[in-house]
Scaffold this motif. Structure first.
Motif, short mmCIF file in Angstrom:
data_model
loop_
_atom_site.label_atom_id
_atom_site.label_comp_id
_atom_site.label_asym_id
_atom_site.label_seq_id
_atom_site.Cartn_x
_atom_site.Cartn_y
_atom_site.Cartn_z
N LEU A 123 0.86 -1.06 -0.17
CA LEU A 123 0.07 0.15 -0.10
C LEU A 123 0.76 1.17 -0.22
N LYS A 124 2.15 1.14 0.91
CA LYS A 124 2.70 2.42 1.05
C LYS A 124 3.37 2.62 -0.43
N GLN A 125 3.99 1.76 -0.87
CA GLN A 125 4.60 1.91 -2.35
C GLN A 125 3.85 2.19 -3.33
N ILE A 126 2.50 2.00 -3.28
CA ILE A 126 1.42 2.33 -4.33
C ILE A 126 1.29 3.68 -4.04
N MET A 127 1.01 4.34 -2.80
CA MET A 127 0.89 5.60 -2.63
C MET A 127 1.80 6.46 -2.81
N VAL A 128 3.28 6.04 -2.74
CA VAL A 128 4.37 6.77 -3.23
C VAL A 128 4.39 6.97 -4.63
N ASN A 129 4.27 5.86 -5.29
CA ASN A 129 4.08 6.01 -6.80
C ASN A 129 3.09 6.97 -7.19
N ILE A 130 1.96 6.55 -6.87
CA ILE A 130 0.82 7.66 -7.23
C ILE A 130 1.40 9.39 -7.05
N TYR A 131 2.11 9.55 -6.04
CA TYR A 131 2.65 10.82 -5.56
C TYR A 131 3.48 11.08 -6.78
N LYS A 132 4.59 10.35 -7.27
CA LYS A 132 5.56 10.43 -8.02
C LYS A 132 4.86 10.83 -9.47
N ASN A 133 3.91 9.86 -9.83
CA ASN A 133 3.56 9.94 -11.08
C ASN A 133 2.74 11.11 -11.55
N ALA A 134 1.69 11.31 -10.48
CA ALA A 134 1.12 12.73 -10.24
C ALA A 134 1.87 14.01 -10.53
N SER A 135 2.85 13.81 -9.93
CA SER A 135 3.84 15.01 -9.77
C SER A 135 4.62 15.34 -10.98
#
Ligand code: NDP
Length: 445
Positions: free
Chosen positions: A398-410
């Motif tokens: 879950l944590k990895q997914i949320m970090v990736n979402i932040y990176k991709n959106a950013s």
């Protein structure tokens, strides 16, 4: 909007009396104008016209019998919006305010949110105008059974996998799953949010709230800030709010407010979550009970007042449009520097503008609250494998997914010249994957 203004006009014309759906469509289409400029092939293939039209909408009668023997009738909905990247997936909401427009706004948002998770899930949403509040367990059970007696024919583990949302928690999922199994004679992962002994995933209960905090922590980190020592105002006291509060406290924040649709509590010493969990999860009572156990806390009638409390970080976790322009201005004036949306579309478009103009770090719902559906997709994987991961394994994913979402959106925001604007970034990153899949799959003539 230039290139996509005709798409928005069509949305307004074709879907009258659906203001929440209009609001969600406008926010997304405005962000996609530059994408349309750079990708004329998407315009030619009608991707924008198609993505705002649900693939299928189901509306059905849900009759049930109350404890006094009276026949009651509610309306059920399932909007299967987009299946380009996977089976339809999205929650069921039971709340008296539910209507087609609300389910459509939620289903539309779900397309992009599910895409952002990086997992293979399409977008859908459903629910009913049934109000579980004040109903006995028997009444809730009979309603859920009747609801599933129609819904079962439209869903399946590889077709459409509903989950919970407002008013639909472990109890309701249990009753609906039991009825599905009874009718189909199939023990299969057709719903997520199941109990741990019958196919549920560890961390699913905590996932949306925890995921929200993982996302916000990442957003803060990029600007040299963190939850540590911050004062946090949270609205709601349901599933998302409780576990957002739990993780924010774990990360060192002082959570000072929680609310329900009647009013809010303010505890400057920090909300005692054990008390909130007992009141809301076990006793199913109102949040005002809290002050009986903690007399130094205050209770105030009216839920929007929660945004007048001074805070560094605001986490709206109750419902749509709970922060309007005025509340946003008050938050900014009180020094709030970050907002993380746990609820779906809790800020009006005008409120978002206030936050962005004031350079408040703003985490939009479709990115920040995607942890719930992401963990639901992990539950689907475990069901398919007939295997269960440990709490630590699911939490780490879950944590990895949320970090990736932040990176991709950013990264998407930066690529399109909107650095730090995660509203635009999340819309573009979520859209591109779905648009490419729709483009590749062609149009049925
Ligand atoms: P719950 O039913 O567990 O809790 C909802 C909370 O919000 C309750 O405190 C409720 O108060 C309050 N609330 C509901 N409607 C209103 C309203 N009209 N005005 C003021 N307060 C209201 O729902 P969840 O915690 O699951 O959902 C909260 C939000 O998070 C929703 O927007 C949902 O779509 C979103 N979300 C949920 C996910 C999940 O995994 N559960 C995933 C992603 C998003 P009261 O008890 O008085 O009704």
């Amino acid at each position: 909007m230039k290139l996509l203004s005709n798409v928005m006009e069509q949305v307004l014309k074709r879907n009258p009396n659906e203001p929440e759906f209009h609001q969600a469509a406008k926010e997304v289409l405005e962000s996609l104008e530059l994408v349309a400029e750079r990708h004329p092939e998407f315009i030619k293939a009608g991707i924008f016209d198609r993505i705002v039209e649900p693939e299928r909408q189901i509306i059905f009668r849900v009759p049930w019998v109350d404890d006094n023997g009276n026949v009651r009738v509610n309306r059920g909905f399932r909007v299967q919006f987009n299946s380009a990247i996977g089976p339809y997936k999205g929650g069921l909401r039971f709340h008296p305010s539910v209507n087609l427009g609300i389910i459509k706004f939620l289903g539309f948002e779900q397309i992009f949110k599910n895409s952002l998770t990086g997992l293979p899930i399409g977008g859908a949403k459903g629910g009913s105008d049934f109000d579980p509040k004040g109903k006995s367990d028997g009444e809730v059970m009979r309603f859920c059974q009747s609801f599933m007696t129609e819904l079962y024919r439209h869903i399946g583990p590889d077709t459409d996998v509903p989950a919970g949302d407002i008013g639909v928690g472990a109890r309701e999922i249990g009753y609906m799953y039991g009825q599905y199994k009874r009718i189909k004679n199939d023990f299969t992962g057709v719903l997520t949010g199941k109990g741990l002994t019958w196919g549920g995933s560890l961390v699913r209960t905590e996932a949306t709230g925890y995921g929200l905090c993982y996302f916000v922590e990442e957003m803060l980190k990029a600007k040299g800030k963190s939850f540590k020592g911050a004062t946090v105002a949270i609205s709601g006291s349901g599933n998302v709010a409780i576990y957002a509060a739990e993780k924010a406290q774990e990360l060192g924040a002082n959570v000072v407010t929680m609310s329900d649709s009647n009013g809010y509590i303010y505890d400057p010493d920090g909300i005692k979550l054990d008390t909130v969990k007992r009141i809301k999860e076990v006793e199913r009572k109102r949040i005002k009970e809290y002050v009986k156990y903690h007399p130094s806390a205050q209770y105030t009638e009216g839920c929007t007042g929660v945004w007048t409390v001074k805070c560094d970080i605001a986490l709206p976790c109750a419902t749509q449009n709970e922060i309007d322009e005025q509340s946003a201005k008050t938050l900014v004036a009180n020094g709030c520097y970050a907002v993380g949306e746990g609820a779906n579309m809790p800020s009006t478009n005008e409120a978002i503008e206030v936050f962005l103009n004031a350079k408040v770090l703003f985490a939009p719902a479709k990115a920040a609250n995607a942890g719930g559906v992401a963990t639901s997709a992990l539950e689907m994987s475990q069901n398919s494998m007939r295997y269960s991961w440990t709490f630590e394994e699911v939490d780490a994913k879950l944590k990895q997914i949320m970090v990736n979402i932040y990176k991709n959106a950013s990264a998407a925001a930066k690529e399109y010249g909107f650095e730090d604007n995660l509203v635009v970034g999340a819309n573009i990153a979520g859209f591109m994957k779905v648009a490419n899949a729709m483009y590749a799959q062609g149009i049925a003539y």
